[in-house]
Design a protein around this motif. Structure first.
Motif, PDB file in Angstrom:
ATOM      1  N   LEU A  66       0.816  -1.208   0.000  1.00  0.00           N
ATOM      2  CA  LEU A  66       0.000   0.000   0.000  1.00  0.00           C
ATOM      3  C   LEU A  66       0.853   1.263   0.000  1.00  0.00           C
ATOM      4  CD1 LEU A  66      -2.771   1.365   0.181  1.00  0.00           C
ATOM      5  CD2 LEU A  66      -2.613   1.147   2.672  1.00  0.00           C
ATOM      6  N   CYS A 123      -6.865   7.179  -7.925  1.00  0.00           N
ATOM      7  CA  CYS A 123      -7.255   6.216  -6.888  1.00  0.00           C
ATOM      8  C   CYS A 123      -7.964   5.013  -7.497  1.00  0.00           C
ATOM      9  CB  CYS A 123      -8.123   6.894  -5.838  1.00  0.00           C
ATOM     10  SG  CYS A 123      -7.211   8.096  -4.856  1.00  0.00           S
ATOM     11  N   ILE A 181      -6.861   2.274  -4.684  1.00  0.00           N
ATOM     12  CA  ILE A 181      -6.818   2.713  -3.299  1.00  0.00           C
ATOM     13  C   ILE A 181      -7.995   3.649  -3.071  1.00  0.00           C
ATOM     14  CG2 ILE A 181      -4.329   2.496  -2.951  1.00  0.00           C
ATOM     15  CD1 ILE A 181      -4.045   5.463  -3.539  1.00  0.00           C
ATOM     16  N   THR A 237      -7.957   7.207   2.024  1.00  0.00           N
ATOM     17  CA  THR A 237      -6.622   6.719   2.386  1.00  0.00           C
ATOM     18  C   THR A 237      -5.553   7.589   1.745  1.00  0.00           C
ATOM     19  OG1 THR A 237      -7.472   4.468   2.517  1.00  0.00           O
ATOM     20  CG2 THR A 237      -5.093   4.707   2.311  1.00  0.00           C
TER      21      THR A 237
END
Length: 195
Positions: A91, A111, A116, A120
């Motif tokens: 990540l 994203c 993701i 975040t």
């Protein structure tokens, strides 16, 4: 005001323009002078007449949606081509890559492409600008105090003794946090044994 009637050919021509041209629906309807409710009724009639019940059936509305989806996927492919991060990377690597691409593409697009969540990503951005964050400033101040205490103690104080002295000074901090900061600074207490 007299209602204007449109022929079947005029309606189909407008539906074809709607499906094939990238212009905004609002602009198209304003140009032709048709209310949106009338146009939506024409779309429903087309769907009913041609038995379009699912998104796989051809209708001007589905065609336009598919074109928009193709453009979105083309943008995602462009982001992936500019990305140096493999899909199965951790990540942290994904977040760093998203931060690198931020100026070139829309954040939501990045994203979606890198898989993701936007929250975040923004949390990562916030935490990476630590020079302005209160927890970073507090951490740096504690490091200075720990270094000063460590040097004054002739390299003897460990994390527990540091916490006791800091608490006497009015600084509330945990032993674990002090131990972490000492390890980060490379401070190792020297034990002195007397016989």
């Amino acid at each position: 005001m007299k209602r204007q009637h449109y022929t079947k050919e005029e309606k189909e021509k407008l539906l074809f323009r709607y499906a094939s041209e990238p212009t905004d629906v609002k602009d198209l309807l304003q140009e032709v002078g048709i209310p949106k409710s009338t146009f939506n009724q024409w779309l429903r009639e087309y769907d009913t007449k041609h038995n379009c019940r699912c998104e796989n059936d051809f209708s001007p509305r589905n065609f336009r949606c598919l074109k928009a989806r193709i453009l979105r996927l083309a943008d995602i492919i462009a982001v992936l081509n500019d990305s140096y991060c493999p899909p199965r990377a951790p990540l942290r690597e994904h977040l760093n890559e998203a931060e690198r691409l931020q100026g070139s593409y829309n954040v939501q697009l990045i994203c979606d492409a890198i898989n993701i969540s936007k929250d975040t990503f923004y949390n990562h951005i916030k935490r990476n600008h630590r020079d302005r964050a209160w927890f970073f400033l507090r951490r740096e101040e504690l490091k200075k105090q720990i270094r000063e205490l460590f040097d004054d103690s002739s390299l003897i104080y460990g994390a527990r003794k540091m916490v006791a002295v800091l608490r006497k000074r009015g600084v509330v901090v945990s032993t674990r946090f002090v131990r972490e900061l000492m390890a980060e600074m490379g401070l190792i207490s020297v034990r002195v044994y007397s016989n």
